[in-house]
Design an enzyme around this catalytic site. Structure first.
Site, mmCIF file in Angstrom:
data_model
loop_
_atom_site.group_PDB
_atom_site.id
_atom_site.type_symbol
_atom_site.label_atom_id
_atom_site.label_comp_id
_atom_site.label_asym_id
_atom_site.label_seq_id
_atom_site.Cartn_x
_atom_site.Cartn_y
_atom_site.Cartn_z
ATOM 1 N N CYS A 190 13.737 9.896 8.664
ATOM 2 C CA CYS A 190 13.580 9.342 10.016
ATOM 3 C C CYS A 190 14.891 9.358 10.780
ATOM 4 C CB CYS A 190 12.996 7.942 9.942
ATOM 5 S SG CYS A 190 13.673 6.966 8.622
ATOM 6 N N THR B 282 0.625 5.504 13.822
ATOM 7 C CA THR B 282 0.088 4.479 12.923
ATOM 8 C C THR B 282 0.724 3.121 13.223
ATOM 9 O OG1 THR B 282 -0.301 6.160 11.246
ATOM 10 C CG2 THR B 282 -0.270 3.902 10.488
ATOM 11 N N GLY B 283 1.997 3.121 13.587
ATOM 12 C CA GLY B 283 2.675 1.871 13.954
ATOM 13 C C GLY B 283 1.966 1.176 15.103
ATOM 14 N N GLU C 93 9.545 14.323 16.928
ATOM 15 C CA GLU C 93 9.998 14.255 15.537
ATOM 16 C C GLU C 93 9.275 15.337 14.735
ATOM 17 O OE1 GLU C 93 8.891 10.787 13.020
ATOM 18 O OE2 GLU C 93 11.021 10.742 12.497
ATOM 19 N N GLY D 228 6.607 4.306 8.969
ATOM 20 C CA GLY D 228 5.790 5.513 9.084
ATOM 21 C C GLY D 228 5.813 6.034 10.505
ATOM 22 N N SER D 229 4.684 6.631 10.928
ATOM 23 C CA SER D 229 4.657 7.297 12.232
ATOM 24 C C SER D 229 4.461 6.306 13.380
ATOM 25 C CB SER D 229 3.516 8.312 12.248
ATOM 26 O OG SER D 229 2.277 7.640 12.138
ATOM 27 N N GLU E 207 9.163 0.345 11.384
ATOM 28 C CA GLU E 207 10.236 1.347 11.359
ATOM 29 C C GLU E 207 9.547 2.683 11.553
ATOM 30 O OE1 GLU E 207 12.204 4.080 10.837
ATOM 31 O OE2 GLU E 207 12.539 3.722 8.701
ATOM 32 N N LYS F 115 0.878 -1.183 0.000
ATOM 33 C CA LYS F 115 0.000 0.000 0.000
ATOM 34 C C LYS F 115 0.903 1.216 0.000
ATOM 35 C CE LYS F 115 -1.806 2.818 2.620
ATOM 36 N NZ LYS F 115 -1.573 4.224 2.168
#
Ligand code: NAI
Ligand code: MG
Length: 507
Positions: free
Chosen positions: A307, A254-255, A409, A250-251, A272, A198
């Protein structure tokens, strides 16, 4: 020669298209499912705009659960034959993708610059240029999918074998989408899995083009790519019963959602999740090298959208002011402008969401009493660029210790320089973070460098350099920066295979 082997030698039927506008239009409205470009089941699309001018680039297919189901079915079917294909044959085919990607790197770079606003010369071309290497690297590791024999009992033949998981779901972000996708799909495929990717809603086209190119050599359905938003398209991929593993970049937010959904299904995940990577500059460091390392490590040319960005720089008091001035002078010299222009060093932020987020942090830093050293100049002269998401790089000094800018971040061209007196104090502050992705330490003293490298809480630590991730260097974070490593043989074995034990009774 098998049909697969001859496919590997197949000619490239898609000639490079160096006009990214026309290529984006060509790819508009499509997922890649079962080896074909197909529209969303609903027929819906969403717009993608050039972040430098907000002109429309194209329309991406609007992926939802029905599209996910079609892609997963195609993957599950293709995976059966792929798992029986000899491992080295799989590796050879993935290696053949590398040659195609190399031949198409310029068109991929231009398309990347167009959809993300990453400057063509300094960023997009660099990403496209290293893409093939990831496929070549993993293709060459195919024969390492080995098992063991175990001297358990003379009456038993005991062995282990590595088996693929089945269908792997990969959810990727927009900052380095082709590279991050490569680190997921190349090892997954070589290990015998099929994949459904995706893409990020901000950057659907270049990764779709990569998959279209790969589709010329790999069996139809083996990998599929969907464009769409997180909740509508990402979530159904995670929860689909036939998806046996999720690899996500991603963030943190969301992780966490993905980890929880995966827990319900009891499937493994690799996460990650970004970082707040510290850089420690000791007074005895080679200052020129440390300054250059700060500018490249902070990824100013990518608007800090990395990142591993060196977004907290701890500088020993004796060299602090000189260091700040030198970094500012170097960043000042970078040219901000149209990402597709060869003269441009720094392009734009990717989206309005990220623009608001980054400028919000800059405002906050100022209101907290931080001193904002603004660098470079906004592009002037071209009226079309007035609307673009350009943000001048900022070096903050004098922020309060507990500032959110030092803890969170930002994912923008903003770094915080903090003055320290002693090494222990610097280490303590560097480790006082929820993140633990990357870290660097700059010193001419070997003992201090090694001591720092051992004690910094991060997955990826460098002394006197600030390089990016490369194949064969284990990459991934500790603490809130994620779970699991990428980019190595170990990552392929641990994250994309199961170990099965087989025991034969010889009595
Ligand atoms: P995000 O984590 O929301 O998006 C990354 C990917 O996850 C995209 O493909 C997105 O569609 C997908 N996604 C979002 N919600 C999902 C859900 N509920 N289920 C499944 N998939 C879902 O990150 P976003 O919104 O692009 O950026 C926000 C912040 O995240 C950035 O400011 C940055 O701090 C961080 N980030 C870190 C990255 C890294 O390299 N580790 C990359 C991108 C963002
Ligand atoms: Mg998001």
């Amino acid at each position: 020669m098998s049909t697969l082997a001859s496919a590997a030698e197949a000619a490239d039927r898609l000639s490079p298209n160096l006009d990214p506008w026309s290529l984006a239009r060509e790819l508009s409205g499509s997922h890649l499912i079962g080896g074909k470009l197909v529209p969303a089941a609903s027929g819906r699309t969403f717009e993608v705009r050039y972040p430098a001018t907000l002109e429309k680039v194209g329309e991406a297919a609007y992926g939802e659960a029905e599209d996910v189901a079609a892609a997963v079915e195609a993957a599950a079917t293709a995976q059966k034959a792929w798992a029986r294909t000899p491992a080295r044959e799989r590796g050879r085919l993935v290696g053949a993708c590398a040659r195609l990607l190399e031949a198409h790197k310029e068109e991929l770079a231009r398309l990347m610059a167009l959809e993300t606003g990453k400057a063509l010369r300094t960023e997009s071309r660099v990403e496209a240029g290293v893409l093939a290497d990831a496929f070549a690297f993993f293709g060459g590791l195919a024969s390492e999918l080995k098992g063991e024999t175990v001297p358990f009992s003379p009456d038993m033949m005991t062995m282990t074998v590595r088996e693929p998981i089945g269908v792997v779901g990969a959810i990727i972000p927009w900052n380095v989408p082709m590279m991050l996708m490569a680190y997921k799909i190349a090892p997954a495929l070589v290990a015998g899995n099929a994949v459904v990717v995706k893409s990020a809603e901000e950057a659907p086209f270049a990764v779709l083009r990569v998959c279209q190119l790969m589709n010329q050599v790999l069996p139809a359905g083996l990998f599929n790519i969907l464009s769409g938003y997180g909740p509508e398209c990402g979530q159904p991929l995670v929860t689909h019963p036939k998806v046996g593993k999720i690899s996500f970049t991603g963030s943190v937010e969301t992780g966490r959602l993905i980890y929880k959904a995966a827990a319900d299904k009891l499937i493994p995940v690799t996460l990650e999740l970004g970082g707040k990577s510290p850089m420690i500059v000791m007074a005895d460091a080679d200052l020129d090298k440390a300054v250059a390392g700060a500018v490249s490590g902070m990824r100013f040319t990518r608007q800090g959208q990395s990142c591993t960005a060196a977004s907290r720089i701890y500088v020993q008091a004796a060299v602090h002011d000189r260091f700040v001035e030198a970094v500012k002078a170097k960043v000042d010299a970078l040219v901000m402008g149209d990402p597709l222009d060869e003269k441009t060093d720094i392009g734009t932020i990717v989206s309005l969401q990220q623009f608001d987020r980054v400028t919000g942090y800059i405002d906050r830093g100022r209101s907290e009493g931080g001193r904002a050293h603004e660098c470079s100049a906004l592009p002037a002269g071209d009226a079309k660029l007035k609307e673009g998401y350009f943000v001048r790089p900022v070096i903050f000094t004098d922020l309060p210790r507990d500032s959110r800018l030092i803890r969170e971040e930002i994912f923008g061209p903003v770094t915080c320089v903090v003055k320290f007196d002693g090494f222990e104090e610097a280490l303590e502050q560097a480790n006082d973070s929820e993140y633990g992705l990357a870290a660097t330490i700059w010193t001419k003293d070997l003992k201090t460098g090694l001591d720092g490298a051992r004690r910094l809480e991060a997955g990826f630590v460098q002394v006197n350099q600030n390089l990016v991730v490369m194949p064969n260097l284990s990459y991934g974070g500790v603490k809130a920066s994620g779970l699991g490593k990428e980019a190595t043989l170990e990552a392929m074995l641990e994250h994309f295979t199961h170990k099965k034990t087989i025991i034969v009774n010889l009595e």
